[in-house]
Design a protein around this motif. Structure first.
Motif, PDB file in Angstrom:
ATOM      1  N   UNK A 187       0.835  -1.195   0.000  1.00 31.15           N
ATOM      2  CA  UNK A 187       0.000   0.000   0.000  1.00 31.15           C
ATOM      3  C   UNK A 187       0.874   1.250   0.000  1.00 31.15           C
ATOM      4  N   UNK A 188       0.364   2.292  -0.617  1.00 28.18           N
ATOM      5  CA  UNK A 188       1.009   3.597  -0.561  1.00 28.18           C
ATOM      6  C   UNK A 188      -0.055   4.673  -0.395  1.00 28.18           C
ATOM      7  N   UNK A 189       0.334   5.770   0.216  1.00 31.98           N
ATOM      8  CA  UNK A 189      -0.564   6.917   0.297  1.00 31.98           C
ATOM      9  C   UNK A 189       0.252   8.193   0.193  1.00 31.98           C
ATOM     10  N   UNK A 209      -4.633  -5.673   8.301  1.00 33.28           N
ATOM     11  CA  UNK A 209      -5.995  -6.211   8.184  1.00 33.28           C
ATOM     12  C   UNK A 209      -6.159  -6.983   6.865  1.00 33.28           C
ATOM     13  N   UNK A 210      -5.656  -6.430   5.785  1.00 35.32           N
ATOM     14  CA  UNK A 210      -5.776  -7.089   4.481  1.00 35.32           C
ATOM     15  C   UNK A 210      -5.038  -8.425   4.457  1.00 35.32           C
ATOM     16  N   UNK A 211      -3.828  -8.437   5.000  1.00 40.21           N
ATOM     17  CA  UNK A 211      -3.042  -9.680   5.022  1.00 40.21           C
ATOM     18  C   UNK A 211      -3.724 -10.715   5.897  1.00 40.21           C
ATOM     19  N   UNK A 212      -4.222 -10.288   7.071  1.00 40.82           N
ATOM     20  CA  UNK A 212      -4.882 -11.217   7.998  1.00 40.82           C
ATOM     21  C   UNK A 212      -6.124 -11.845   7.389  1.00 40.82           C
ATOM     22  N   UNK A 213      -6.735 -11.144   6.445  1.00 38.09           N
ATOM     23  CA  UNK A 213      -7.953 -11.654   5.816  1.00 38.09           C
ATOM     24  C   UNK A 213      -7.699 -12.256   4.431  1.00 38.09           C
ATOM     25  N   UNK A 214      -6.435 -12.554   4.145  1.00 41.38           N
ATOM     26  CA  UNK A 214      -6.094 -13.247   2.908  1.00 41.38           C
ATOM     27  C   UNK A 214      -6.303 -12.434   1.648  1.00 41.38           C
ATOM     28  N   UNK A 258      -4.046 -10.296   0.321  1.00 40.53           N
ATOM     29  CA  UNK A 258      -2.786  -9.899  -0.311  1.00 40.53           C
ATOM     30  C   UNK A 258      -2.030 -11.143  -0.760  1.00 40.53           C
ATOM     31  N   UNK A 259      -1.672 -11.178  -2.021  1.00 37.87           N
ATOM     32  CA  UNK A 259      -0.835 -12.257  -2.560  1.00 37.87           C
ATOM     33  C   UNK A 259       0.342 -11.627  -3.307  1.00 37.87           C
ATOM     34  N   UNK A 266      -0.340  -8.203  -4.935  1.00 40.41           N
ATOM     35  CA  UNK A 266      -1.667  -8.013  -5.510  1.00 40.41           C
ATOM     36  C   UNK A 266      -2.661  -7.903  -4.356  1.00 40.41           C
ATOM     37  N   UNK A 267      -3.390  -6.782  -4.301  1.00 42.17           N
ATOM     38  CA  UNK A 267      -4.310  -6.507  -3.205  1.00 42.17           C
ATOM     39  C   UNK A 267      -5.746  -6.587  -3.706  1.00 42.17           C
ATOM     40  N   UNK A 268      -6.550  -7.403  -3.016  1.00 38.52           N
ATOM     41  CA  UNK A 268      -7.978  -7.504  -3.355  1.00 38.52           C
ATOM     42  C   UNK A 268      -8.786  -6.859  -2.243  1.00 38.52           C
TER      43      UNK A 268
END
Length: 468
Positions: free
Chosen positions: A417-419, A450-455, A457-458, A465-467
Motif C-alpha cells: 500500500x502507498x498513500x 488487516x488485508x493480510x490477515x484476511x487473505x 494480499x498475494x 496483488x491486493x484484493x
C-alpha cells in the motif's frame, strides 16, 4: 500542547529508555520536561537533548547498614516537596518513570497531584524504588513475561524496553578510524556499564595478551578506570564512557561482552550482536542481572559467566566459543520466533538488516513501513528525519508512506500500500514527518495488516496483488 514529565536516574540504565522515547514523544507533539537529582548522571545525559531539566533532592534506600540511612529519608521527603511544587507548576498530562531512587518522590508527588503515572520495570523482578512506586502508578510496563506474575493484576503491561533508534544507524568505518583499527581482525566490544565494572575490567586486561592474538578490543571501562599503562597497545582502545559514537562502536563489533542490565541486553538483542553476559554479583546487588542473564541464556540469545566464575581462562574460553558459534545466535532467534507460531512480522520502521535466513523462512510474511513513496528517498541511509530532509531538499510537491514486504534488499520488497501526502510551504522535516505519520503511516499500516490477515494480499512475480 500535551506535556509529559520523564523521571529516572542514578545509573545510565534508568535514563537511556527515557532518551529512547524522546524522538517519538516529540513527533507526537509532547512538551517534555525531566525531573532528576541535582547532579546525577541523568542530568549529564539529558541536557544535550535541550529538554528542561529540574533537579530535586534525592536519597538512596539501602539494604545494608550505612550512616546515610539515617539522613537520606529526609532528603527523600525534601525531594517529595520539590517534586510536588514542580508538578503543580508544570501541570503535566502524564508522568513516565524509569525507576531509580530519584523517581520515588516524583511518582508519589504525581499521585498526590492526581497526575497519571506510568512506570517501566526493565528487570525480571521489580527493584526497591519501583516496589515503593507501583501503588502510585496507573500502569506498570515490563520487559519479561515472567515479570507479569510479580506485578498487580490490571496494572501490568508487557511492552518490552524502548530502544534508542540511533543505535541502529552506526557507521563501522567511523568507529574503525576512531579506534585506529584495521579490518584484518574481528572486534570485541566490552561494556562494563556507565559506572564501570572492576571484575570485568580486570579479567579482560588479564586476558589481553591472548585476546589480542585474534581480536581487536574496544573497552568501555567506566569513569576513572582507564589503565594508562595500556594506552599504547595496538589493537586495544579504552574509553571511560561513550555517548554519540556508541552506535558506531556497536556497528563495528563482532561480539560484545557486557553486564546484564535489562536495557543493555535488550539493545544487544535488537542489534543482533552475539554476546557474553557477566551479570553483577548477588553480593553487590539484589541479583536482578543474574535473572536477566539466565533468561537470555535459556532462550539462546547469550552466553553467561557469573562473576564468581570469572577468570582470564574462563573469559578466553567463552569468547572463543562465542565467536566460533556466533551464527547460532540467529538460529536461536529464529527458533524463538517459530515457537510463537508467528503468521506475520510487523517491523514498522526497523533499521537493522534482517538475517537472510529469517527473510527466506518468513518470505512474504515480514512487512515494514517507510516514510516516503518508494522508490523515492529510500534505501541505504534513508531513515527517520533523513527521508523528509531529502524530500524537502529535492523540492518535491508530494511525498507519503509505503507499506512493503521485506526482502534481501533495503526497501526493495513488493509494495502493498502507498498513500500520498502533500508537501506544504513552510514545512520543516519535523512538521512533514508529523503530517506523513498522521495522514499516511497511521492509516495504511493497520490497513495492510488487516488485508493480510484476511487473505487479501498475494505476491505474484515479485509484485503484491491486493484484493479490497
Amino acid at each position: 500542547m500535551k506535556r509529559i514529565i520523564l523521571t529516572g536516574g542514578g545509573t545510565a540504565g534508568h535514563v537511556t529508555p527515557n532518551i529512547a522515547l524522546i524522538p517519538k514523544l516529540r513527533e507526537l507533539g509532547y512538551d517534555i520536561q525531566y525531573i532528576g537529582s541535582y547532579n546525577g548522571i541523568e542530568k549529564e545525559l539529558i541536557e544535550p537533548f535541550g529538554i528542561p531539566y529540574h533537579g530535586i533532592s534525592s536519597g538512596k534506600l539501602r539494604r545494608y547498614f550505612s550512616l546515610q540511612n539515617f539522613t537520606d529519608p529526609f532528603r527523600v521527603i525534601k525531594g517529595f516537596g520539590e517534586a510536588r511544587k514542580l508538578i503543580k507548576g508544570l501541570k503535566p498530562d502524564v508522568i513516565f518513570s524509569k525507576g531509580g531512587f530519584v523517581s520515588v518522590p516524583v511518582v508519589l508527588a504525581g499521585k498526590r497531584c492526581k497526575v497519571p503515572v506510568i512506570i517501566h520495570e526493565s528487570d525480571m523482578t521489580p527493584g526497591l524504588a519501583n516496589k515503593l512506586a507501583i501503588p502510585s502508578a496507573v500502569k506498570v510496563c515490563c520487559n519479561f513475561p515472567e515479570t507479569l506474575d510479580a506485578l498487580p493484576e490490571g496494572k501490568a503491561v508487557l511492552t518490552g524496553s524502548p530502544i534508542r533508534q540511533e543505535l541502529l544507524t552506526g557507521d563501522k568505518d567511523a568507529a574503525r578510524k576512531m579506534c585506529g583499527f584495521t579490518d584484518e581482525k574481528p572486534v570485541i566490544l566490552v561494556i562494563g556499564g556507565s559506572l564501570g565494572a572492576v571484575a570485568v575490567n580486570e579479567a579482560v586486561r588479564a586476558a589481553l595478551p591472548e585476546l589480542l592474538k585474534q581480536f581487536q578490543i574496544i573497552h568501555l571501562c567506566g569513569k576513572g578506570k582507564v589503565d594508562h599503562s595500556l594506552k599504547e597497545i595496538k589493537g586495544y582502545c579504552q574509553f571511560e564512557y561513550i555517548k554519540n559514537e556508541l552506535r558506531d562502536l556497536f556497528a563495528l563489533a563482532d561480539v560484545v561482552i557486557s553486564r546484564a542490565g535489562a536495557n543493555a541486553i535488550c539493545e544487544l538483542l535488537a542489534l543482533r550482536k552475539p554476546n557474553l553476559l557477566i551479570p553483577l554479583s548477588a553480593r553487590a546487588s539484589r541479583g536482578d542481572q543474574i535473572l536477566n542473564a539466565h533468561s537470555f541464556e535459556r532462550q539462546g540469545f547469550s552466553l553467561v559467566i557469573e562473576e564468581e566464575q570469572l577468570t582470564s581462562a574462563t573469559l578466553l574460553d567463552a569468547v572463543h566459543n562465542l565467536y566460533e558459534n556466533r551464527e547460532q545466535f540467529n538460529q536461536e532467534f529464529l527458533k524463538t520466533l517459530d515457537s510463537y507460531q508467528v503468521d506475520l512480522v510487523v517491523l514498522a520502521g526497523f533499521l537493522v538488516v534482517i538475517p537472510p535466513a529469517m527473510i527466506q523462512k518468513y518470505e512474504n510474511r515480514i512487512i515494514n513501513i517507510h516514510p516516503s513513496l518508494i522508490p523515492s528517498f529510500c534505501g541505504t541511509g534513508y531513515y527517520g528525519l533523513k527521508v523528509h530532509e531529502g524530500a524537502l531538499a529535492r523540492g518535491v510537491k508530494v511525498t507519503g508512506a509505503t507499506v512493503h514486504f521485506v526482502d534481501e534488499g533495503t526497501d526493495t520488497g513488493p509494495i502493498i500500500l502507498q498513500k500520498a501526502v502533500e508537501v506544504q510551504n513552510g514545512d520543516t522535516p519535523e512538521i512533514l514527518q508529523r503530517r506523513v505519520m498522521e495522514q499516511a503511516e497511521w492509516e495504511i499500516l493497520p490497513r495492510a495488516i488487516h488485508l493480510i490477515a484476511n487473505g487479501k494480499v498475494t505476491v505474484k512475480d515479485k509484485k503484491a496483488v491486493v484484493e479490497e
